[in-house]
Motif scaffolding. Structure first.
Motif, short mmCIF file in Angstrom:
data_model
loop_
_atom_site.label_atom_id
_atom_site.label_comp_id
_atom_site.label_asym_id
_atom_site.label_seq_id
_atom_site.Cartn_x
_atom_site.Cartn_y
_atom_site.Cartn_z
N THR A 152 -5.51 37.22 20.51
CA THR A 152 -5.83 38.60 20.14
C THR A 152 -5.82 38.77 18.62
O THR A 152 -6.67 39.47 18.06
N ILE A 153 -4.87 38.12 17.98
CA ILE A 153 -4.84 38.16 16.51
C ILE A 153 -6.14 37.58 15.97
O ILE A 153 -6.81 38.21 15.14
N TYR A 154 -6.52 36.43 16.44
CA TYR A 154 -7.76 35.80 15.97
C TYR A 154 -8.96 36.70 16.21
O TYR A 154 -9.76 36.94 15.32
N LYS A 155 -9.09 37.18 17.47
CA LYS A 155 -10.25 38.00 17.80
C LYS A 155 -10.32 39.21 16.88
O LYS A 155 -11.40 39.58 16.40
N ASN A 156 -9.20 39.83 16.65
CA ASN A 156 -9.21 41.06 15.86
C ASN A 156 -9.44 40.81 14.38
O ASN A 156 -10.09 41.61 13.71
N ILE A 157 -8.91 39.73 13.87
CA ILE A 157 -9.15 39.43 12.45
C ILE A 157 -10.64 39.19 12.23
O ILE A 157 -11.24 39.74 11.31
N ILE A 158 -11.24 38.40 13.12
CA ILE A 158 -12.67 38.13 12.99
C ILE A 158 -13.46 39.44 13.05
O ILE A 158 -14.35 39.69 12.23
N LEU A 159 -13.10 40.28 14.01
CA LEU A 159 -13.79 41.56 14.20
C LEU A 159 -13.61 42.48 12.99
O LEU A 159 -14.56 43.08 12.49
N MET A 160 -12.39 42.58 12.51
CA MET A 160 -12.11 43.48 11.40
C MET A 160 -12.71 42.98 10.09
O MET A 160 -13.03 43.79 9.22
N VAL A 161 -12.86 41.69 9.96
CA VAL A 161 -13.56 41.17 8.78
C VAL A 161 -15.04 41.52 8.88
O VAL A 161 -15.64 41.96 7.91
N GLU A 162 -15.61 41.36 10.08
CA GLU A 162 -17.02 41.75 10.29
C GLU A 162 -17.24 43.22 9.95
O GLU A 162 -18.24 43.58 9.33
N LYS A 163 -16.29 44.03 10.36
CA LYS A 163 -16.41 45.48 10.14
C LYS A 163 -15.95 45.87 8.74
O LYS A 163 -15.89 47.06 8.41
N THR A 164 -15.59 44.89 7.95
CA THR A 164 -15.13 45.07 6.56
C THR A 164 -13.87 45.93 6.43
O THR A 164 -13.62 46.51 5.38
N VAL A 165 -13.09 45.99 7.49
CA VAL A 165 -11.77 46.63 7.38
C VAL A 165 -10.84 45.67 6.65
O VAL A 165 -10.00 46.08 5.85
N LEU A 166 -11.01 44.39 6.92
CA LEU A 166 -10.24 43.34 6.26
C LEU A 166 -11.15 42.47 5.40
O LEU A 166 -12.36 42.41 5.64
N VAL A 167 -10.55 41.80 4.45
CA VAL A 167 -11.27 40.84 3.62
C VAL A 167 -10.54 39.51 3.67
O VAL A 167 -9.31 39.47 3.57
N GLU A 168 -11.29 38.44 3.82
CA GLU A 168 -10.70 37.11 3.79
C GLU A 168 -10.58 36.65 2.35
O GLU A 168 -11.54 36.73 1.59
N VAL A 169 -9.40 36.16 1.99
CA VAL A 169 -9.18 35.63 0.64
C VAL A 169 -8.96 34.14 0.75
O VAL A 169 -7.88 33.70 1.16
#
Lengths: 140, 140
Positions: free
Chosen positions: B52-69
Motif C-alpha cells: 500500500t505504501i508503494y502503490k500510494n507513493i507512486i500514485l501521489m508522485v503521479e498526482k504531484t502531491v509528492l516529489v521524488e528526490v
DNA sequence: CTGGTTGCAAAATTTTTGCACTGGT
DNA sequence: ACCAGTGCAAAAATTTTGCAACCAG
C-alpha cells in the motif's frame, strides 16, 4: 579520454578486459544505467556476467573513476568523472546532456554553504524538460 | 500544510487514513525513503501493508502531491510538493535540508535552457557535504 | 606465482501484481 | 451501493554474495 588502462591503474584497479569495456561503452554513450551498460558490453564480450558489471560499477564509483547520476523516476545512470556540470535530462527520450557552465551557480552554492556552515563537497544539478529533438517530433 | 484531506481530494484521491498517515509522517520528517515511511506509518497504523505504501507513493508522485528526490548512492526520498528549492544532503548522517533560494540560479538555468532550445520543466539541485552538527561530532 | 578478478548459481532484497475484501463518498 | 483502495501472498525484478577457476602484474 581513451587510455582506460592508465585511468584504471592510477586508481589501483587492474586493467581487465571487462573494466576497459565498461569504460569504453560509458565514454561512447555518455550516461548509462547498469542494464544499458550490460547490454552494450555483452555485444563485445558476450561471456561477461551481470554480477561483474555490478561489482565493477560499485568499485569504480568508490574509486571515483565513475560518478552515479541519480535521476527522478528512473534507474541511476553512470558517467566518467569529469569537471562539475549541469545535466539536461529529457523526460521524453531519457537522454542526458552535459553542459559545462556552473561558474555563476557555484558562487551561489558556496555562499549558501558558508552561510549554513555546511562543508560543501559535491554539486549536482539536473534540469528536466524536453530536448530540441523531442520537441520537433511532438510538433509534427 | 495540515489539511491532508483537502490536498488529497483536490488531486482526485480518496482520503483514506493510510494516505493521510503517509502525508503526515513525510510532512513531519521532511524527506523519507519508502522504508522510512513504512516504519513510521506502521507505528500509527500497524496493519498497513508495504504494498500500500508503494502503490500510494507512486500514485501521489503521479498526482504531484509528492516529489521524488533522488540521492547519489542512496534510495530516493520523498517530500511534499512545494516551491523549487536546494537540497543540502549530509553524507554523514543522511539528513536532507531544504533551502529556498534559487532566484539567482534560476536565471542561469533559464538562460541555459533558452540557449539550448531545451523546454525546461523542473530544476533539481543537490549539494552534498557535511552538515554543521556532523562537523561538530567529528571534531570532538 | 599470487592476490585480485571473474562467472556462475544461489540468496537476499526490493518492487510489482492479482485478487478477494473493505471502506470512502 | 459502487468502485477505488487495501492487505496479503505470490511473482517479478534487481542487487548481492560465496566460491572455484582464472589471469594481470
Amino acid at each position: 579520454m581513451t587510455d582506460y588502462v592508465t585511468l584504471l591503474k592510477e586508481n589501483d584497479l587492474k586493467a581487465t578486459f571487462q573494466r576497459i569495456s565498461i569504460l569504453e561503452v560509458i565514454d561512447r554513450n555518455g550516461h548509462m544505467s547498469v542494464e544499458d551498460i550490460y547490454e552494450e558490453v555483452i555485444k563485445v564480450h558476450p561471456s561477461i556476467s551481470l554480477a561483474t558489471i555490478y561489482k565493477n560499477i560499485i568499485l569504480m564509483v568508490e574509486k571515483t573513476v565513475l560518478v552515479e547520476v541519480p535521476i527522478t523516476g528512473k534507474k541511476p545512470k553512470y558517467e566518467l568523472s569529469k569537471a562539475d556540470h549541469i545535466h539536461l535530462v529529457c523526460t521524453e527520450c531519457g537522454e542526458v546532456e552535459d553542459k559545462m557552465c556552473m561558474e555563476t551557480t557555484d558562487k551561489v552554492f558556496h555562499a549558501l554553504s558558508e552561510k549554513e556552515h555546511f562543508r560543501l563537497n559535491k554539486r549536482q544539478v539536473n534540469l528536466y524538460g524536453i530536448c530540441e529533438a523531442c520537441q520537433e517530433v511532438k510538433a509534427s
